[in-house]
Design an enzyme around this catalytic site. Structure first.
Site, PDB file in Angstrom:
ATOM      1  N   ASP A   2       0.845  -1.189   0.000  1.00 39.10           N
ATOM      2  CA  ASP A   2       0.000   0.000   0.000  1.00 39.10           C
ATOM      3  C   ASP A   2       0.884   1.244   0.000  1.00 39.10           C
ATOM      4  O   ASP A   2       1.784   1.371   0.831  1.00 39.10           O
ATOM      5  CB  ASP A   2      -0.907  -0.005   1.239  1.00 39.10           C
ATOM      6  CG  ASP A   2      -2.110   0.906   1.065  1.00 39.10           C
ATOM      7  OD1 ASP A   2      -2.486   1.182  -0.090  1.00 39.10           O
ATOM      8  OD2 ASP A   2      -2.668   1.350   2.086  1.00 39.10           O
ATOM      9  N   HIS A  25      -3.652  13.890   1.140  1.00 41.64           N
ATOM     10  CA  HIS A  25      -3.905  12.929   2.219  1.00 41.64           C
ATOM     11  C   HIS A  25      -2.733  12.895   3.197  1.00 41.64           C
ATOM     12  O   HIS A  25      -2.930  12.951   4.417  1.00 41.64           O
ATOM     13  CB  HIS A  25      -4.137  11.532   1.637  1.00 41.64           C
ATOM     14  CG  HIS A  25      -4.179  10.448   2.667  1.00 41.64           C
ATOM     15  ND1 HIS A  25      -5.190  10.333   3.597  1.00 41.64           N
ATOM     16  CD2 HIS A  25      -3.314   9.436   2.941  1.00 41.64           C
ATOM     17  CE1 HIS A  25      -4.955   9.292   4.389  1.00 41.64           C
ATOM     18  NE2 HIS A  25      -3.815   8.738   4.006  1.00 41.64           N
ATOM     19  N   GLU A  77     -10.311   3.906   3.669  1.00 36.68           N
ATOM     20  CA  GLU A  77      -9.405   4.655   2.812  1.00 36.68           C
ATOM     21  C   GLU A  77      -9.807   4.333   1.372  1.00 36.68           C
ATOM     22  O   GLU A  77      -9.722   3.178   0.943  1.00 36.68           O
ATOM     23  CB  GLU A  77      -7.940   4.314   3.076  1.00 36.68           C
ATOM     24  CG  GLU A  77      -7.505   4.721   4.474  1.00 36.68           C
ATOM     25  CD  GLU A  77      -5.992   4.876   4.647  1.00 36.68           C
ATOM     26  OE1 GLU A  77      -5.231   4.202   3.922  1.00 36.68           O
ATOM     27  OE2 GLU A  77      -5.589   5.696   5.495  1.00 36.68           O
ATOM     28  N   GLU A 106      -9.178   4.113  -2.316  1.00 36.58           N
ATOM     29  CA  GLU A 106      -7.952   4.003  -3.097  1.00 36.58           C
ATOM     30  C   GLU A 106      -8.242   3.352  -4.446  1.00 36.58           C
ATOM     31  O   GLU A 106      -9.298   2.781  -4.671  1.00 36.58           O
ATOM     32  CB  GLU A 106      -6.929   3.108  -2.359  1.00 36.58           C
ATOM     33  CG  GLU A 106      -6.665   3.506  -0.924  1.00 36.58           C
ATOM     34  CD  GLU A 106      -5.457   2.799  -0.321  1.00 36.58           C
ATOM     35  OE1 GLU A 106      -4.678   2.166  -1.075  1.00 36.58           O
ATOM     36  OE2 GLU A 106      -5.296   2.877   0.915  1.00 36.58           O
ATOM     37  N   ASP A 137      -9.149   0.341   1.920  1.00 40.83           N
ATOM     38  CA  ASP A 137      -8.172  -0.065   2.938  1.00 40.83           C
ATOM     39  C   ASP A 137      -8.742   0.294   4.309  1.00 40.83           C
ATOM     40  O   ASP A 137      -8.351   1.280   4.930  1.00 40.83           O
ATOM     41  CB  ASP A 137      -6.864   0.677   2.649  1.00 40.83           C
ATOM     42  CG  ASP A 137      -5.797   0.428   3.693  1.00 40.83           C
ATOM     43  OD1 ASP A 137      -5.826  -0.638   4.317  1.00 40.83           O
ATOM     44  OD2 ASP A 137      -4.940   1.320   3.887  1.00 40.83           O
ATOM     45  N   ARG A 195      -8.220   3.418  13.280  1.00 39.87           N
ATOM     46  CA  ARG A 195      -7.280   4.510  13.578  1.00 39.87           C
ATOM     47  C   ARG A 195      -6.741   4.463  14.994  1.00 39.87           C
ATOM     48  O   ARG A 195      -5.613   4.892  15.249  1.00 39.87           O
ATOM     49  CB  ARG A 195      -7.954   5.862  13.349  1.00 39.87           C
ATOM     50  CG  ARG A 195      -8.450   6.075  11.942  1.00 39.87           C
ATOM     51  CD  ARG A 195      -7.312   6.051  10.949  1.00 39.87           C
ATOM     52  NE  ARG A 195      -7.810   6.266   9.583  1.00 39.87           N
ATOM     53  CZ  ARG A 195      -7.064   6.127   8.502  1.00 39.87           C
ATOM     54  NH1 ARG A 195      -5.787   5.749   8.600  1.00 39.87           N
ATOM     55  NH2 ARG A 195      -7.581   6.333   7.311  1.00 39.87           N
ATOM     56  N   GLN A 220      -4.107   1.774  15.039  1.00 40.96           N
ATOM     57  CA  GLN A 220      -2.972   2.229  14.237  1.00 40.96           C
ATOM     58  C   GLN A 220      -2.132   3.271  14.975  1.00 40.96           C
ATOM     59  O   GLN A 220      -0.887   3.191  14.963  1.00 40.96           O
ATOM     60  CB  GLN A 220      -3.518   2.831  12.928  1.00 40.96           C
ATOM     61  CG  GLN A 220      -2.466   3.306  11.943  1.00 40.96           C
ATOM     62  CD  GLN A 220      -3.091   3.982  10.726  1.00 40.96           C
ATOM     63  OE1 GLN A 220      -4.303   3.980  10.533  1.00 40.96           O
ATOM     64  NE2 GLN A 220      -2.245   4.567   9.893  1.00 40.96           N
ATOM     65  N   LYS A 239      -4.642  -2.177  10.051  1.00 35.56           N
ATOM     66  CA  LYS A 239      -4.973  -2.322   8.637  1.00 35.56           C
ATOM     67  C   LYS A 239      -5.245  -3.772   8.233  1.00 35.56           C
ATOM     68  O   LYS A 239      -5.979  -4.008   7.272  1.00 35.56           O
ATOM     69  CB  LYS A 239      -3.788  -1.847   7.786  1.00 35.56           C
ATOM     70  CG  LYS A 239      -3.350  -0.430   8.041  1.00 35.56           C
ATOM     71  CD  LYS A 239      -4.233   0.549   7.311  1.00 35.56           C
ATOM     72  CE  LYS A 239      -3.600   1.924   7.275  1.00 35.56           C
ATOM     73  NZ  LYS A 239      -4.336   2.824   6.377  1.00 35.56           N
ATOM     74  N   THR A 256      -9.127  -5.768   3.631  1.00 37.68           N
ATOM     75  CA  THR A 256      -8.994  -4.809   2.537  1.00 37.68           C
ATOM     76  C   THR A 256      -9.955  -5.286   1.447  1.00 37.68           C
ATOM     77  O   THR A 256      -9.853  -6.427   1.003  1.00 37.68           O
ATOM     78  CB  THR A 256      -7.559  -4.811   1.972  1.00 37.68           C
ATOM     79  OG1 THR A 256      -6.641  -4.559   3.043  1.00 37.68           O
ATOM     80  CG2 THR A 256      -7.387  -3.763   0.885  1.00 37.68           C
ATOM     81  N   GLU A 288     -10.080  12.222   7.771  1.00 34.41           N
ATOM     82  CA  GLU A 288      -9.899  13.570   7.223  1.00 34.41           C
ATOM     83  C   GLU A 288     -11.215  14.336   7.121  1.00 34.41           C
ATOM     84  O   GLU A 288     -11.276  15.516   7.453  1.00 34.41           O
ATOM     85  CB  GLU A 288      -9.251  13.483   5.832  1.00 34.41           C
ATOM     86  CG  GLU A 288      -7.835  12.957   5.844  1.00 34.41           C
ATOM     87  CD  GLU A 288      -7.412  12.525   4.447  1.00 34.41           C
ATOM     88  OE1 GLU A 288      -6.930  13.374   3.684  1.00 34.41           O
ATOM     89  OE2 GLU A 288      -7.591  11.330   4.114  1.00 34.41           O
TER      90      GLU A 288
END
Lengths: 413, 413
Positions: free
Chosen positions: B116, B123, B189, B191, B223, B227, B230, B243, B247, B356
């Site tokens: 990844d 970002h 996420e 992507e 993904d 948080r 992480q 993570k 996925t 975000e």
């Protein structure tokens, strides 16, 4: 006692019986078991014995056997011991024994996911001092969880594979811009690798208590590391190209069954105590399932043994690493491999990387041939070796993991 | 023009032709191509046409086809276009078209290594501000190399698979000790994922110029990220359990051939200029091989489109990510997958993660049903969708990638 003519202290005696993948001239790779300096052709022996499961041993990796899980591993070991100890089996088995000198060894496992941990307190402390001199050497999370990250499974290679010096970006703190070229700080990491079998369901963790169902065996593992590439790339998402060019593993997977006598407790896990999912439970032999392993290890650099890292000094246990890796519901698959991280003991001559042995390149290591080294030069050969105590005073050999450095193929493109 | 009755602006028209793995009731998974709202059973159609290579399409993943490499992909596409545009082929092909409503889609690729990246400047800047408020948001290496890390290939799942909320350790800065429990900051996420084919030799990089030989196609990729897990685990070795629980990828792999009209330049790569191995070369169409992709993306949270991240704003190109990933000599294998990293544009409504969008949980996102969200709640469904411009004014659909959050299975064990 085996009917083979083997000294009682042979490191590949009847108490060991490691699995590997071998071929002979003109034959396809298939699964074998090492006994002494011979390889038993398992598929051939099992087919002759009328075992239905021989087909899993006719394949070019251990994965189909790993998929069968713990009950099959246990019965296979019992069958093997019977074949090699009952003199009545000798005539049937002997034709399927091949001299080690006549075989080529292959990668034993088709690696599914590869994870590398960081389970030595001494190593993590040394690296913290070298990479982050202005901070506490251990990050705040270190004694609460086994830190790990995913590595590249496609570049795990078998012992004996040449290692091409990697190229990449690096930037010393004193330089204003990064530059590209062959790594000038090429290093080793002396580790154990744990081979996983069976499988689990997405969303359901594997507990410490259930870890024996999935921990099939152990290999020696050299996590070759380009320290200059790693130092420039690794913040904020961790090591990537500094590690992904190659990881070597030894050809013989020593089973966790063979390492039961090597289990040792982990008395230091008290401050802080691990969270319940990492704590494990006491077992009859008193070692607990969160056991360490009393494995004696040596690192040989061009013929000089430069370090003897004691695996028994590792902070986190294999069962704890597996339980942590899956506590979020991540699955395990047959062929998963996880490394312990560099094994470093408390003493200077117990450090498992050249970064630590040379203290960041500032204290050269003297070799027996009169030369000095900080990091690896082209043509250098590194051999990892290890043994463990077996039952009844026997010795369990883990064999060797070796690699020789070849020159970089790319200059600045 | 296809002989099928399809509107010219159908996102799965003759200029698209994405590959996937499907099954029908009682049949094994096999490779298909989507055209309109039908799936062409490739192995059946190819066998009838007498193509020798049909066997690679009778398998349950795209990997055998990916292994054949670029020349086979090109001739397969030419053959497909002929089958679907020449009215003389209609009678032979039509029996092998299955309505989309009658099929189950499976994971299209058996993922080899999963990497990844972190290729959006917006970002990376947002996350830097949120996770490291006292530092420069972009790390010093960010504009010199595409930062990436390896993820867990064994937990890549196909769109539609439920996502069990992961549990694990977390510790807020205000807490003195870590605690264990279900993630309370579960995020997405948004992507793109790039599917790799062919293979390379250990020690030999894949250059930017050669990247088209290995870049087979594109999927939408979510993904999923915990948080809280992480933030506590990721220093110093990067994201791991935050993570690795899941996925999701979309079922249809849109080929890079179908995305040629979507190539756009990357005008911002000037300060600093990339090192030569990342620079690429100008091509006839002026876009250079280090091209971006003009893909329009949307993030749907429980029926409300909360963001439209523009892929064209990504700093690093797919070719650069591939070249960087292999510049140290790491191999590629059929089935390798790499993610772009979260796609976030410069505007607030172009952010590709809820971290975000809610600015670390401080600014709730309003949904059309009147509710508010910061992170994911049990039962929430996220759908990613995207389209790209095709040749001659056509539209290339990338389809959907969806997942619904299910409650954690483990409480504190």
């Amino acid at each position: 006692m085996t009917w083979l003519d083997l000294p009682a202290d042979h490191p590949f005696g009847i108490t060991n019986l490691p699995y590997g993948v071998f071929s002979t001239a003109g034959s396809s790779p298939r699964v074998g078991v090492r006994i002494g300096d011979l390889v038993l052709d398992l598929a051939a022996a099992a087919e002759q014995a009328g075992m239905e499961s021989y087909a899993v041993w006719a394949q070019g990796s251990l994965n189909p056997f790993l998929a069968l899980g713990r009950p099959a591993w246990t019965s296979a070991r019992e069958w093997l011991v019977e074949q090699l100890t009952n003199p009545a089996q000798r005539d049937a088995v002997e034709p399927h024994l091949v001299p080690l000198a006549d075989v080529t060894m292959h990668l034993p496992v088709e690696v599914a996911d590869y994870v590398d941990f960081y389970a030595s307190e001494h190593h993590a402390t040394n690296v913290g001092r070298l990479f982050r001199p202005d901070s506490e050497p251990l990050t705040p999370n270190w004694k609460h969880l086994p830190i790990g990250y995913h590595g590249r499974s496609g570049t795990v290679v078998v012992s004996g594979t040449d290692i091409v010096r990697p190229s990449g970006q690096r930037k010393a703190p004193t330089e204003s811009e990064p530059s590209f070229g062959p790594s000038v700080r090429l290093d080793i990491e002396a580790e154990l690798g744990f081979v996983v079998g069976g499988s689990s369901e997405l969303g359901s963790p594997v507990s410490v208590a259930d870890s024996d169902e999935h921990l099939f065996g152990v290999v020696l593992l050299n996590d070759w590391s380009a320290r200059d590439l790693q130092a420039w790339e690794y913040v904020p998402l961790g090591p990537f190209l500094g590690k992904s060019f190659a990881t070597s593993i030894s050809p013989w997977v020593v089973t966790t069954d063979a390492l039961r006598a090597a289990r040792v407790p982990l008395p230091w896990q008290t401050d802080p105590a691990p969270l319940p999912y990492l704590a494990g439970e006491a077992t009859d032999d008193g070692a607990g399932t969160a056991y360490g392993l009393d494995i004696t290890y040596e690192v040989d650099w061009n013929g000089t043994v430069v370090s003897r890292p004691p695996y028994a000094s590792m902070y986190w246990s294999p069962a704890q690493m597996l339980a942590h890796m899956t506590v979020n519901g991540a699955t395990v698959r047959p062929g998963d491999l996880f490394g312990s991280g560099t094994i470093s003991g408390p003493e200077k001559d117990q450090r498992g990387s050249f970064l630590e042995l040379s203290w960041g390149g500032k204290e050269p290591v003297a070799l027996d041939d009169g030369s000095e080294r900080t990091f690896l030069e082209d043509g250098d050969t590194v051999v990892l070796r290890a043994t463990a105590p077996g039952p009844d005073g026997t010795v369990i050999g883990l064999g060797e993991c070796t690699g020789t450095i070849r020159p970089a193929r790319t200059q600045t493109p």
